[in-house]
Scaffold this motif. Structure first.
Motif, PDB file in Angstrom:
ATOM      1  N   SER A  28       0.328  -8.060  12.346  1.00  0.00           N
ATOM      2  CA  SER A  28       0.770  -9.118  11.420  1.00  0.00           C
ATOM      3  C   SER A  28      -0.117  -9.149  10.180  1.00  0.00           C
ATOM      4  N   HIS A  29      -1.436  -9.005  10.396  1.00  0.00           N
ATOM      5  CA  HIS A  29      -2.361  -9.021   9.261  1.00  0.00           C
ATOM      6  C   HIS A  29      -2.129  -7.822   8.344  1.00  0.00           C
ATOM      7  N   GLU A  30      -1.961  -6.639   8.952  1.00  0.00           N
ATOM      8  CA  GLU A  30      -1.779  -5.428   8.153  1.00  0.00           C
ATOM      9  C   GLU A  30      -0.485  -5.475   7.345  1.00  0.00           C
ATOM     10  N   LEU A  31       0.559  -6.064   7.918  1.00  0.00           N
ATOM     11  CA  LEU A  31       1.831  -6.160   7.191  1.00  0.00           C
ATOM     12  C   LEU A  31       1.822  -7.298   6.168  1.00  0.00           C
ATOM     13  N   ARG A  32       1.065  -8.347   6.492  1.00  0.00           N
ATOM     14  CA  ARG A  32       1.052  -9.503   5.588  1.00  0.00           C
ATOM     15  C   ARG A  32       0.380  -9.171   4.268  1.00  0.00           C
ATOM     16  N   THR A  33      -0.688  -8.362   4.296  1.00  0.00           N
ATOM     17  CA  THR A  33      -1.425  -8.064   3.065  1.00  0.00           C
ATOM     18  C   THR A  33      -0.543  -7.374   2.018  1.00  0.00           C
ATOM     19  N   PRO A  34       0.136  -6.254   2.353  1.00  0.00           N
ATOM     20  CA  PRO A  34       0.993  -5.643   1.327  1.00  0.00           C
ATOM     21  C   PRO A  34       2.185  -6.515   0.951  1.00  0.00           C
ATOM     22  N   LEU A  35       2.715  -7.268   1.947  1.00  0.00           N
ATOM     23  CA  LEU A  35       3.841  -8.146   1.617  1.00  0.00           C
ATOM     24  C   LEU A  35       3.421  -9.224   0.633  1.00  0.00           C
ATOM     25  N   THR A  36       2.189  -9.734   0.816  1.00  0.00           N
ATOM     26  CA  THR A  36       1.683 -10.755  -0.115  1.00  0.00           C
ATOM     27  C   THR A  36       1.593 -10.205  -1.528  1.00  0.00           C
ATOM     28  N   VAL A  37       1.110  -8.961  -1.637  1.00  0.00           N
ATOM     29  CA  VAL A  37       1.004  -8.331  -2.962  1.00  0.00           C
ATOM     30  C   VAL A  37       2.384  -8.162  -3.588  1.00  0.00           C
ATOM     31  N   ILE A  38       3.342  -7.635  -2.799  1.00  0.00           N
ATOM     32  CA  ILE A  38       4.683  -7.375  -3.336  1.00  0.00           C
ATOM     33  C   ILE A  38       5.365  -8.673  -3.736  1.00  0.00           C
ATOM     34  N   MET A  71       4.605  -1.784 -15.433  1.00  0.00           N
ATOM     35  CA  MET A  71       4.404  -0.507 -14.754  1.00  0.00           C
ATOM     36  C   MET A  71       3.228  -0.583 -13.775  1.00  0.00           C
ATOM     37  N   SER A  72       2.183  -1.305 -14.151  1.00  0.00           N
ATOM     38  CA  SER A  72       1.035  -1.480 -13.256  1.00  0.00           C
ATOM     39  C   SER A  72       1.444  -2.224 -11.996  1.00  0.00           C
ATOM     40  N   HIS A  73       2.264  -3.315 -12.195  1.00  0.00           N
ATOM     41  CA  HIS A  73       2.736  -4.068 -11.049  1.00  0.00           C
ATOM     42  C   HIS A  73       3.625  -3.210 -10.155  1.00  0.00           C
ATOM     43  N   LEU A  74       4.525  -2.445 -10.756  1.00  0.00           N
ATOM     44  CA  LEU A  74       5.421  -1.587  -9.983  1.00  0.00           C
ATOM     45  C   LEU A  74       4.640  -0.526  -9.201  1.00  0.00           C
ATOM     46  N   LYS A  75       3.589   0.002  -9.818  1.00  0.00           N
ATOM     47  CA  LYS A  75       2.780   1.011  -9.137  1.00  0.00           C
ATOM     48  C   LYS A  75       2.095   0.412  -7.910  1.00  0.00           C
ATOM     49  N   LEU A  76       1.512  -0.786  -8.084  1.00  0.00           N
ATOM     50  CA  LEU A  76       0.840  -1.433  -6.959  1.00  0.00           C
ATOM     51  C   LEU A  76       1.831  -1.803  -5.858  1.00  0.00           C
ATOM     52  N   MET A  77       3.045  -2.274  -6.245  1.00  0.00           N
ATOM     53  CA  MET A  77       4.042  -2.618  -5.231  1.00  0.00           C
ATOM     54  C   MET A  77       4.498  -1.370  -4.479  1.00  0.00           C
ATOM     55  N   THR A  78       4.622  -0.257  -5.218  1.00  0.00           N
ATOM     56  CA  THR A  78       5.017   0.996  -4.554  1.00  0.00           C
ATOM     57  C   THR A  78       3.959   1.453  -3.563  1.00  0.00           C
ATOM     58  N   GLU A  79       2.684   1.342  -3.966  1.00  0.00           N
ATOM     59  CA  GLU A  79       1.602   1.728  -3.054  1.00  0.00           C
ATOM     60  C   GLU A  79       1.603   0.862  -1.797  1.00  0.00           C
ATOM     61  N   GLN A  80       1.782  -0.458  -2.000  1.00  0.00           N
ATOM     62  CA  GLN A  80       1.793  -1.357  -0.854  1.00  0.00           C
ATOM     63  C   GLN A  80       3.030  -1.132   0.020  1.00  0.00           C
ATOM     64  N   ARG A 106       4.003   3.567   6.138  1.00  0.00           N
ATOM     65  CA  ARG A 106       3.147   4.373   7.013  1.00  0.00           C
ATOM     66  C   ARG A 106       2.779   3.600   8.271  1.00  0.00           C
ATOM     67  N   LEU A 107       2.484   2.314   8.106  1.00  0.00           N
ATOM     68  CA  LEU A 107       2.101   1.495   9.247  1.00  0.00           C
ATOM     69  C   LEU A 107       3.248   1.389  10.248  1.00  0.00           C
ATOM     70  N   ILE A 108       4.442   1.137   9.740  1.00  0.00           N
ATOM     71  CA  ILE A 108       5.600   0.999  10.645  1.00  0.00           C
ATOM     72  C   ILE A 108       5.912   2.337  11.308  1.00  0.00           C
ATOM     73  N   GLU A 109       5.802   3.434  10.564  1.00  0.00           N
ATOM     74  CA  GLU A 109       6.046   4.757  11.154  1.00  0.00           C
ATOM     75  C   GLU A 109       5.034   5.045  12.265  1.00  0.00           C
ATOM     76  N   ASP A 110       3.770   4.697  12.029  1.00  0.00           N
ATOM     77  CA  ASP A 110       2.758   4.924  13.068  1.00  0.00           C
ATOM     78  C   ASP A 110       3.008   4.038  14.285  1.00  0.00           C
ATOM     79  N   MET A 111       3.437   2.799  14.060  1.00  0.00           N
ATOM     80  CA  MET A 111       3.741   1.911  15.177  1.00  0.00           C
ATOM     81  C   MET A 111       4.924   2.440  15.989  1.00  0.00           C
ATOM     82  N   LEU A 112       5.935   2.946  15.307  1.00  0.00           N
ATOM     83  CA  LEU A 112       7.090   3.520  16.010  1.00  0.00           C
ATOM     84  C   LEU A 112       6.694   4.786  16.761  1.00  0.00           C
ATOM     85  N   THR A 113       5.836   5.605  16.141  1.00  0.00           N
ATOM     86  CA  THR A 113       5.369   6.823  16.815  1.00  0.00           C
ATOM     87  C   THR A 113       4.593   6.476  18.078  1.00  0.00           C
TER      88      THR A 113
END
Length: 426
Positions: free
Chosen positions: A214-224, A243-252, A258-265
């Motif tokens: 929950s913490h790992e998902l909340r941090t990028p969601l908060t940014v986006i 463009m700066s905002h879009l870049k940061l949202m894309t990274e998050q 990646r987190l969800i893919e690792d959890m599914l794996t």
């Protein structure tokens, strides 16, 4: 025929023969001879009866060594019945001994502890699990009071209160035990112990996993969400800020992906419904792919080398690529720019090995045992910089479990690390 008749008819016949013989001698030789024959016949009969009684007494004193005679008259039936009773008793004893042996074997194999006590809590018997749980030794502690052997305040209170309908949770000898006393018969009690240490550890891991995910998902969601709110409230943002905002949202967003893919794996690897699909693995091609991914992640900041001095193996190529790739990417992420990373496929003492060696920041010994736990991080701030999900080594562990392999870690803080994957020779 009636058993009474079977007893009395032969007895009456014997007495009749004695009287008949005495009468014959009386008629032939006179009264004195007749009475003498009758007296001697009764005396012989009495001697036989007393002899059989004496042999019966010896047999009752020691049934296993003494032997009963075949008997004569009614004694034949008596001795045969005693033989049958003895055989039945021996058979019942053998069955009871067998069942007792099975019971003790079952009690020895039980994962739960079982201790039998009398009504004043003196130990009569316990199985090996109870010895481990409670620190008892049957040979030494038999006959001693259990409250003198288990000197825990909560256990003493449990005994004093006598509320045995509810189990007692006890922390004893670095274990979490669930204990309950069950009265049975009039003068016996059973103390049952269940080791809940592993269950508690799994439950804590589950809670930690949910909290960390929950913490790992909340941090990028908060940014986006924050950037989206800015974009919706401030329509006149300049192009550079947008463009700066879009870049940061894309990274998050990629981080969440990646987190969800690792959890599914990880979930797939743990599933019993996902059997291992073994195939021939081209190790040189696999190592080349892992080296390329490591160099792409490094971006030219590290010296990355590789060596292949081992055979191809059978296994799941995609799972092995994921495991080896995670170790290689960790070596790159936790090695400062200018450091070296060496990836090797070689023959070890017990079979082929994949070794990822780096000159990175290293790991303190107190952390090594917990590295394969989900979301466990030695340095959380460092992990945020490296963009790791915290699930990589957990995935490595489960891949190796499916392939019959093992992971060993050699590391020293400030001097780099070596992660060694050992696979079976077959």
């Amino acid at each position: 025929m009636n058993p009474k008749l079977l007893f009395w008819i032969p007895a009456l016949l014997r007495m009749s023969f004695i009287l008949l013989g005495a009468g014959v001698f009386w008629w032939l030789f006179g009264l004195v001879y007749g009475l003498a024959v009758a007296f001697l016949s009764v005396l012989v009969l009495l001697f036989i009866q007393l002899s059989y009684l004496h042999q019966l007494g010896d047999w009752l004193d020691d049934p296993h060594s003494a032997k009963l005679p075949d008997g004569w008259g009614s004694w034949t039936n008596i001795f045969s019945r005693l033989y049958r009773l003895r055989r039945d008793d021996e058979r019942n004893q053998a069955e009871l001994t067998e069942w007792l042996a099975r019971f003790r074997q079952a009690m020895h194999l039980l994962p739960d502890g079982v201790a039998i006590m009398d009504d004043v809590l003196f130990l009569e018997w316990c199985n090996p699990a109870a010895e481990r749980h409670l620190g008892l030794t049957l040979e030494r502690d038999k006959g001693m009071r259990v409250t003198n052997l288990i000197r825990h305040p909560d256990f003493i209170d449990y005994i004093i209160l006598g509320r045995y309908e509810n189990p007692l949770t006890l922390s004893l000898r670095d274990r979490k035990l669930i204990c309950q006393i069950i009265p049975f018969e009039n003068r016996r009690q059973i103390l049952v112990t269940h080791d809940a240490t592993e269950t508690q550890r799994i439950e804590e891991m589950r809670r930690d996993f949910i909290a960390n995910a929950s913490h790992e998902l909340r941090t990028p969601l908060t940014v986006i969400v924050g950037f989206l709110e800015i974009a919706s409230s401030e329509m006149n943002l300049d192009a550079e800020t947008r463009m700066s905002h879009l870049k940061l949202m894309t990274e998050q967003g990629h981080r969440m992906q990646r987190l969800i893919e690792d959890m599914l794996t990880l979930s797939r690897l743990e599933s019993m419904d996902y059997p291992l699909r073994s195939e021939s693995v081209d190790i040189p091609a696999l190592m080349e792919q892992i080296v390329q991914e490591a160099r792409a992640l490094s971006g030219g900041k590290h010296q990355i080398t590789a060596s292949v001095n081992g055979p191809n193996i059978s296994g799941n190529a995609e799972e092995l690529r994921s495991a080896f790739g995670n170790l290689a990417s960790n070596a790159v992420r936790y090695t400062p720019p200018g450091g070296t990373v060496h990836l090797a496929w070689q023959i070890g003492p017990n079979g082929p090995q994949f070794v990822a060696t780096d000159t990175g920041i290293g790991i303190d010994q107190k952390h090594i045992a917990r590295l394969t736990e989900r979301f466990y991080r030695v340095d959380k701030s460092r992990s945020r910089e490296t963009q790791g999900t915290g699930l990589g080594l957990a995935i490595v562990k489960h891949v190796l479990l499916r392939h019959g392999g093992s992971l060993s870690i050699k590391s020293e803080a400030g001097k780099g690390s070596s992660f060694i994957v050992s696979l079976p020779a077959a």
